[in-house]
Structures are given as C-alpha cells and as structure tokens.
Design an enzyme around this catalytic site. Sequence first.
Site, PDB file in Angstrom:
ATOM      1  N   TYR A 151       1.007  -1.045   0.190  1.00 23.00           N
ATOM      2  CA  TYR A 151       0.015  -0.003   0.170  1.00 23.00           C
ATOM      3  C   TYR A 151       0.910   1.116   0.082  1.00 23.00           C
ATOM      4  O   TYR A 151       1.887   1.246   0.936  1.00 23.00           O
ATOM      5  CB  TYR A 151      -0.860   0.102   1.325  1.00 23.00           C
ATOM      6  CG  TYR A 151      -1.865   1.063   1.610  1.00 23.00           C
ATOM      7  CD1 TYR A 151      -3.097   0.807   1.411  1.00 23.00           C
ATOM      8  CD2 TYR A 151      -1.424   2.133   2.323  1.00 23.00           C
ATOM      9  CE1 TYR A 151      -4.071   2.000   1.957  1.00 23.00           C
ATOM     10  CE2 TYR A 151      -2.189   3.256   2.662  1.00 23.00           C
ATOM     11  CZ  TYR A 151      -3.636   3.267   2.390  1.00 23.00           C
ATOM     12  OH  TYR A 151      -4.381   4.075   2.824  1.00 23.00           O
ATOM     13  N   GLY A 207       3.192  13.170   4.069  1.00 22.15           N
ATOM     14  CA  GLY A 207       3.120  12.269   5.042  1.00 22.15           C
ATOM     15  C   GLY A 207       1.883  12.079   5.699  1.00 22.15           C
ATOM     16  O   GLY A 207       0.853  11.778   5.349  1.00 22.15           O
ATOM     17  N   TRP A 232       8.114   5.374   1.855  1.00 19.59           N
ATOM     18  CA  TRP A 232       7.844   4.667   3.125  1.00 19.59           C
ATOM     19  C   TRP A 232       6.872   3.439   2.822  1.00 19.59           C
ATOM     20  O   TRP A 232       5.949   3.314   3.523  1.00 19.59           O
ATOM     21  CB  TRP A 232       6.949   5.378   4.323  1.00 19.59           C
ATOM     22  CG  TRP A 232       7.811   6.759   4.400  1.00 19.59           C
ATOM     23  CD1 TRP A 232       7.247   8.075   4.527  1.00 19.59           C
ATOM     24  CD2 TRP A 232       9.088   7.051   4.979  1.00 19.59           C
ATOM     25  NE1 TRP A 232       8.158   8.911   4.810  1.00 19.59           N
ATOM     26  CE2 TRP A 232       9.371   8.589   5.213  1.00 19.59           C
ATOM     27  CE3 TRP A 232      10.253   6.078   5.319  1.00 19.59           C
ATOM     28  CZ2 TRP A 232      10.702   8.843   5.648  1.00 19.59           C
ATOM     29  CZ3 TRP A 232      11.508   6.747   5.725  1.00 19.59           C
ATOM     30  CH2 TRP A 232      11.479   7.961   5.853  1.00 19.59           C
ATOM     31  N   GLN A 245       9.126  -2.236  46.282  1.00 17.23           N
ATOM     32  CA  GLN A 245       7.806  -1.681  45.754  1.00 17.23           C
ATOM     33  C   GLN A 245       7.973  -0.715  44.449  1.00 17.23           C
ATOM     34  O   GLN A 245       6.936  -0.717  43.567  1.00 17.23           O
ATOM     35  CB  GLN A 245       7.124  -0.814  46.938  1.00 17.23           C
ATOM     36  CG  GLN A 245       5.613  -0.440  46.655  1.00 17.23           C
ATOM     37  CD  GLN A 245       5.124   0.046  47.904  1.00 17.23           C
ATOM     38  OE1 GLN A 245       5.629   1.365  48.395  1.00 17.23           O
ATOM     39  NE2 GLN A 245       4.041  -0.253  48.293  1.00 17.23           N
ATOM     40  N   GLN A 270      14.162  -0.106  31.665  1.00 16.67           N
ATOM     41  CA  GLN A 270      14.731   0.213  32.947  1.00 16.67           C
ATOM     42  C   GLN A 270      14.545  -0.798  33.946  1.00 16.67           C
ATOM     43  O   GLN A 270      15.445  -0.766  34.753  1.00 16.67           O
ATOM     44  CB  GLN A 270      13.678   1.407  33.267  1.00 16.67           C
ATOM     45  CG  GLN A 270      14.134   2.221  34.637  1.00 16.67           C
ATOM     46  CD  GLN A 270      15.096   3.007  34.124  1.00 16.67           C
ATOM     47  OE1 GLN A 270      15.375   3.500  33.019  1.00 16.67           O
ATOM     48  NE2 GLN A 270      15.990   3.705  35.036  1.00 16.67           N
ATOM     49  N   GLY A 296      21.474  -1.882  33.396  1.00 13.46           N
ATOM     50  CA  GLY A 296      22.235  -2.085  32.127  1.00 13.46           C
ATOM     51  C   GLY A 296      22.188  -2.949  31.257  1.00 13.46           C
ATOM     52  O   GLY A 296      22.364  -2.794  29.830  1.00 13.46           O
ATOM     53  N   GLU A 318       0.902   4.435   9.970  1.00 14.25           N
ATOM     54  CA  GLU A 318      -0.527   4.412  10.017  1.00 14.25           C
ATOM     55  C   GLU A 318      -1.071   5.468  10.432  1.00 14.25           C
ATOM     56  O   GLU A 318      -2.270   5.352  11.214  1.00 14.25           O
ATOM     57  CB  GLU A 318      -1.057   2.984  10.437  1.00 14.25           C
ATOM     58  CG  GLU A 318      -0.673   1.859   9.424  1.00 14.25           C
ATOM     59  CD  GLU A 318      -2.078   0.838   9.169  1.00 14.25           C
ATOM     60  OE1 GLU A 318      -3.179   1.605   9.318  1.00 14.25           O
ATOM     61  OE2 GLU A 318      -1.878  -0.212   9.008  1.00 14.25           O
ATOM     62  N   GLY A 319      -0.679   6.673  10.319  1.00 19.34           N
ATOM     63  CA  GLY A 319      -1.089   7.889  10.792  1.00 19.34           C
ATOM     64  C   GLY A 319      -0.212   8.147  12.156  1.00 19.34           C
ATOM     65  O   GLY A 319      -0.421   7.365  13.115  1.00 19.34           O
ATOM     66  N   THR A 320       0.246   9.105  12.497  1.00 21.75           N
ATOM     67  CA  THR A 320       1.100   9.378  13.618  1.00 21.75           C
ATOM     68  C   THR A 320       0.059   9.716  14.847  1.00 21.75           C
ATOM     69  O   THR A 320      -1.029  10.111  14.565  1.00 21.75           O
ATOM     70  CB  THR A 320       1.912  10.802  13.365  1.00 21.75           C
ATOM     71  OG1 THR A 320       1.065  11.822  13.288  1.00 21.75           O
ATOM     72  CG2 THR A 320       2.741  10.641  12.218  1.00 21.75           C
TER      73      THR A 320
END
Length: 382
Positions: free
Chosen positions: A124, A132, A157, A280, A338, A342, A365-367
């Site tokens: 497509y 865009g 794209w 926690q 996180q 590391g 597919e649309g920002t």
Amino acid sequence: MNDLFYLSEDQRMIRDLARKIARERIAPRAAHYDETETYPEESIRALMDAGLYGIWLPEEYGGTDMGCLALALVCEEIAWACAATATQYLDQPLGGLPILLAGTEEQKKKYLPRLATGEMLAAYSLSEPGAGSDAAGLRTTAVRQGDHYVLNGSKQWCTNGDHADVIVVFATVDPKLRAKGVTAFLVEKGMPGFSVGKKEKKLGIRASPTVALHFTDCPVPVDQRLGEEGEGFRIAMQTLDVTRPATGAMAVGIGQAALDAAVAYARERQQFGQAIAAFQGVQFMLADMAMQVHAARLMVHHAARQVDAGIRSNTYEASMAKCWAGDAAMKVATDAVQVFGGYGYTREYPVERFMRDAKIMQIYEGTNQIQRVVIARELLGS
C-alpha cells in the site's frame, strides 16, 4: 494474558494457532532477522503454511472470513514474537483491502484468491517525500491518455514495496483538487517506468523492508484503476479504519512482550539480597505497565468488534485504540529496559529491540499526533 470471555471458539482457536507459530517458529528467529536486517522469509512461510494469510478475506475469494478481531488477535501474537514480521503480515490486508472494498469483480478474482494463500504479496503506497500526515497533498501525478494513465513521481515509506507483486498506489489526477483528485491504481511488479528505490536503514522493525517507489512515464491501464477518479482518498481512509485496530494490536503485542520479559527478569534478578520484584518501586512500575497493556488491548478489541458488527463510522474509536496502544507500547518497552537496568541496554536481551520496534507504532498508519487531531475533530464535530 487474562482470558477474554467474549471471544468465540473460532477466535480462540485462531489466536492459539497464531500464538503457537509465533512462539515456536517466529520468536527464535526474530533477533537474527533484526540484526541482519533481512526479509523474514521463514517466519512469513510459517504463517502462510498455517493458512493465516487469508483470515481477513471472504470465503468466495479463498479466505476464511474471520473478521477484524481475529486479525487483531493474530497480529498481537505475531508482534509479541517479532514486530517486523507482524508488519509484513498486516501489509497483506493493507494492500488487499482496497481491492476488496473498491475493486471490480474482475480485479477481485484476479488478485484476492492469490493474496489469500500468500502466492501473491501486496503493498500500500500512500505517503510521499512531501506528503506524510498531509495525505491529500500528493504530488505523484496520473494523466489519462486514452486507455491508460501515465504515472510520474515518487512515493516514500512503502512497506514491502520491494517484495510485493501488486501495490495499491495513490496518485492525483490534479494536485489542486487535493483529496478530491486522489485516485488509486493497481501497479504490478515489473511494469515499465516503475522502479523500486532506496531501502531505508531503520531504528526498528528492521526485517520489514521500507522502500521508495519511482514512476517515470509509467503507463497503467485504465482497468488497473481502483474505483473512480477522485475516489482514492476515501478508499485509503476506509482501508485504514479496518487496519488501524490491527496496527494497535501489534503495539499491544510489543507491550505484552516487554511486560512479560520485565516480570520474568524482576523475579530472578537479585539486588540487596532479594529479587528486585520485592521492591515496591519495581512493583509499581510493573503494575503501571500491566494496566497500560490491558487498557490498550481492550480498546483495540472494542474498535475491531465494531468493524465486525458492520459499524464503519468508528474512526473515533479506531484512532483512540491505535493512539493509546502506540503510546502504551513505547512507555512499557522503555520501562522494561529500565527494569533490566544496564542489561536492558544491551542486545543480549530483547527489550532494547522491543523499545526500538515500539517507536514506529507512534508514527506509521497515521502518527499519534494525527490520531489526536482525528479524535478531537470527532469529539468537537468539526
């Protein structure tokens, strides 16, 4: 995943089949395909062999007509294993739905049965270097000359553009008409004047090829036009209303994979004499991640069920689902890195890939900014 009580027996069956293939045949290859940026041939073949390529098509065209929710369930399971393979998988309905929605009977018979088996691959192509989010601002032109149109311009794209046998290409018969000039064409691989351009080197979904397309005096027969002149923009948007929930489902899959990895790691990683899951601060992070993924899944399923119920004016809910799920995937994947500390920043663990893959969910597919524009417009009735 919690049991989804509203799924039919068929939907559970297709989800479980997709999960089995994703975990046994796709996940083990995902890191390799990502690292080498190669087309996920064997993963795609596993999905075709299982008959999953035709679930969105009616039975008369060789599909199993399972609907939008089934497509979303399958996309989530594949994306859990490899978001690039899921992108390739969803490209088939993305390129095929315009034919189903607007094609003549001849066009449907020519393409859809072969799309259902995966014998033929689709793509497509709406975006351009200068168009865009402003999808109506196309510059690729289509000038009618007797029994054909001559296409000139460049597209950007295009997922799978280098592997597709047929591409739905959107061009304009008159740039001044904006959306009213956009017209859809079925362009086949090897047509004179059509060439595939640069393949992008990307942050994430690296195994899913993204290319430019170039048209230089490319003759396309009139019978390869999809719908009437000026109907292309509507066809493009109608297609996205159906595929947007499935795009959201891919984001859910990435988020779920990141959450699963973070939970498993938190249970085994020892610090200060105990598993980090005992702290926690980590527990609250995991709880927030779980809520984000769960809410995203329910929003995606709601929008998909609307499509299955024949509700086509569900732009509001489809945009909400895609936007929320994309943001959730990015947040959850980042938090998973996180939790790993590391180690999460290394390629030894998959969470850095999840984070890279999640980013595209807020863009393609649309920002998510465009989704917010759509949501606000629906909300305000403007």
